[in-house]
Enzyme design. Sequence first.
Site, PDB file in Angstrom:
ATOM      1  N   ASP A  76       6.144   4.591   4.788  1.00 19.84           N
ATOM      2  CA  ASP A  76       7.020   3.611   5.450  1.00 19.84           C
ATOM      3  C   ASP A  76       6.976   2.242   4.764  1.00 19.84           C
ATOM      4  O   ASP A  76       7.645   1.308   5.203  1.00 19.84           O
ATOM      5  CB  ASP A  76       6.699   3.501   6.950  1.00 19.84           C
ATOM      6  CG  ASP A  76       5.280   3.021   7.219  1.00 19.84           C
ATOM      7  OD1 ASP A  76       4.354   3.421   6.494  1.00 19.84           O
ATOM      8  OD2 ASP A  76       5.096   2.231   8.177  1.00 19.84           O
ATOM      9  N   HIS A  77       6.212   2.136   3.666  1.00 24.93           N
ATOM     10  CA  HIS A  77       6.170   0.886   2.885  1.00 24.93           C
ATOM     11  C   HIS A  77       6.742   1.056   1.484  1.00 24.93           C
ATOM     12  O   HIS A  77       7.070   0.080   0.834  1.00 24.93           O
ATOM     13  CB  HIS A  77       4.732   0.357   2.799  1.00 24.93           C
ATOM     14  CG  HIS A  77       4.201  -0.046   4.149  1.00 24.93           C
ATOM     15  ND1 HIS A  77       4.060  -1.349   4.534  1.00 24.93           N
ATOM     16  CD2 HIS A  77       3.844   0.707   5.225  1.00 24.93           C
ATOM     17  CE1 HIS A  77       3.615  -1.399   5.794  1.00 24.93           C
ATOM     18  NE2 HIS A  77       3.475  -0.154   6.228  1.00 24.93           N
ATOM     19  N   HIS A 113       0.845  -1.207   0.000  1.00 32.07           N
ATOM     20  CA  HIS A 113       0.000   0.000   0.000  1.00 32.07           C
ATOM     21  C   HIS A 113       0.871   1.245   0.000  1.00 32.07           C
ATOM     22  O   HIS A 113       2.088   1.158   0.139  1.00 32.07           O
ATOM     23  CB  HIS A 113      -0.992  -0.016   1.164  1.00 32.07           C
ATOM     24  CG  HIS A 113      -0.373   0.090   2.531  1.00 32.07           C
ATOM     25  ND1 HIS A 113       0.394  -0.913   3.069  1.00 32.07           N
ATOM     26  CD2 HIS A 113      -0.414   1.072   3.467  1.00 32.07           C
ATOM     27  CE1 HIS A 113       0.783  -0.558   4.295  1.00 32.07           C
ATOM     28  NE2 HIS A 113       0.318   0.651   4.553  1.00 32.07           N
ATOM     29  N   ASP A 167      -0.069  -3.916   6.326  1.00 32.70           N
ATOM     30  CA  ASP A 167      -0.701  -3.389   7.537  1.00 32.70           C
ATOM     31  C   ASP A 167      -2.164  -3.824   7.641  1.00 32.70           C
ATOM     32  O   ASP A 167      -3.009  -3.084   8.148  1.00 32.70           O
ATOM     33  CB  ASP A 167      -0.638  -1.853   7.544  1.00 32.70           C
ATOM     34  CG  ASP A 167       0.773  -1.334   7.775  1.00 32.70           C
ATOM     35  OD1 ASP A 167       1.681  -2.147   8.038  1.00 32.70           O
ATOM     36  OD2 ASP A 167       0.962  -0.102   7.688  1.00 32.70           O
ATOM     37  N   HIS A 211      -7.338  -0.662   5.610  1.00 35.21           N
ATOM     38  CA  HIS A 211      -6.260   0.226   6.083  1.00 35.21           C
ATOM     39  C   HIS A 211      -6.058   1.336   5.052  1.00 35.21           C
ATOM     40  O   HIS A 211      -6.041   2.521   5.371  1.00 35.21           O
ATOM     41  CB  HIS A 211      -4.994  -0.605   6.284  1.00 35.21           C
ATOM     42  CG  HIS A 211      -3.803   0.170   6.752  1.00 35.21           C
ATOM     43  ND1 HIS A 211      -3.698   0.677   8.033  1.00 35.21           N
ATOM     44  CD2 HIS A 211      -2.658   0.517   6.118  1.00 35.21           C
ATOM     45  CE1 HIS A 211      -2.537   1.307   8.146  1.00 35.21           C
ATOM     46  NE2 HIS A 211      -1.895   1.223   6.999  1.00 35.21           N
ATOM     47  N   HIS A 224       1.474   3.924   1.881  1.00 32.10           N
ATOM     48  CA  HIS A 224       2.099   4.667   2.988  1.00 32.10           C
ATOM     49  C   HIS A 224       3.623   4.707   2.836  1.00 32.10           C
ATOM     50  O   HIS A 224       4.241   3.736   2.402  1.00 32.10           O
ATOM     51  CB  HIS A 224       1.686   4.070   4.336  1.00 32.10           C
ATOM     52  CG  HIS A 224       0.242   4.333   4.666  1.00 32.10           C
ATOM     53  ND1 HIS A 224      -0.462   3.593   5.578  1.00 32.10           N
ATOM     54  CD2 HIS A 224      -0.621   5.269   4.186  1.00 32.10           C
ATOM     55  CE1 HIS A 224      -1.708   4.066   5.650  1.00 32.10           C
ATOM     56  NE2 HIS A 224      -1.827   5.075   4.811  1.00 32.10           N
ATOM     57  N   HIS A 248       4.953  -4.855  10.685  1.00 36.64           N
ATOM     58  CA  HIS A 248       5.358  -4.122  11.901  1.00 36.64           C
ATOM     59  C   HIS A 248       5.522  -5.079  13.077  1.00 36.64           C
ATOM     60  O   HIS A 248       4.834  -6.100  13.168  1.00 36.64           O
ATOM     61  CB  HIS A 248       4.300  -3.074  12.289  1.00 36.64           C
ATOM     62  CG  HIS A 248       4.267  -1.877  11.397  1.00 36.64           C
ATOM     63  ND1 HIS A 248       5.078  -0.778  11.590  1.00 36.64           N
ATOM     64  CD2 HIS A 248       3.511  -1.606  10.301  1.00 36.64           C
ATOM     65  CE1 HIS A 248       4.829   0.126  10.647  1.00 36.64           C
ATOM     66  NE2 HIS A 248       3.871  -0.351   9.851  1.00 36.64           N
TER      67      HIS A 248
HETATM   68 ZN   LIG Z   1       0.151   1.681   6.487  1.00 34.71          ZN
END
Ligand SMILES: [Zn+2]
Length: 253
Positions: free
Chosen positions: A57-58, A53, A129, A112, A55, A167
């Site tokens: 941090d991905h 996805h 996530d 998410h 975001h 995570h």
């Molecule tokens: Zn995320």
Amino acid sequence: MFDVIRIPAFKDNYIWLLRKGASVVVIDPGDADPVLEMLERDRLALASILVTHHHKDHQGGVAKLVERFPTAEVFGPAQESITGKNHGLQGGEHVFLQSLELDLQVIAVPGHTLGHLAYYGAGCLFCGDTLFAGGCGRIFEGTPAQMYDSLMRLASLPGGTKVYCAHEYTEANLRFALSVEPGNCCLRNRLDDVMILRSRGLATVPSSLALEMETNPFLRCDEAEIKRSASIGGAASTPLAVFTEIRRRKDSF
Ligand SMILES: [Zn+2]
């Protein structure tokens, strides 16, 4: 077969690296540096990048990785903005990773984010996530009903499936789980195990789907004790209503 290597990133992210011979596929590289460090040290070549996805941090490391490995294929949700993406996916397709001789099933898991994807193959689930060890992701873009359907889609995979989430949230997740299902012995034992691992600085991921089915409250919304905890009685006590309530509570736990 391929090896799965865990690369910790930021405070609590995991980037997953699949390796066969000198060829590598990386999943959710939020940061390029620790990936490049490993690739250079072991003289590995990056063949493909999978993103679950949008975001940061991905996918924050995708641009730098593609700069270094311009022929790498980048797979990600068609409807989300992913840097360098050259294969947009909706869910329902298969991705064949030639370098690993691995066929992955692409599963749409909105909730998410709306385009969130999970990748499943060879008994491994890379679910970003959406499903976490002991919990699930926050609902940022979708509805509780979408997230619940997504989790149920993942729950239908075989129990032996290894769950590679993105995570290290397991300990906090299990503390919440225990607050809604204090009578679950398996859950208590799992929290004990996880606390020992964490006190030694060790990872608790991957887990197995069978363990998630026994201990993850978001996959257990038809359990009597969780229903009672959610204080929803009578006609309103559908699994979705229970899920919606406990997901809401987790946001401020
Ligand atoms: Zn995320």
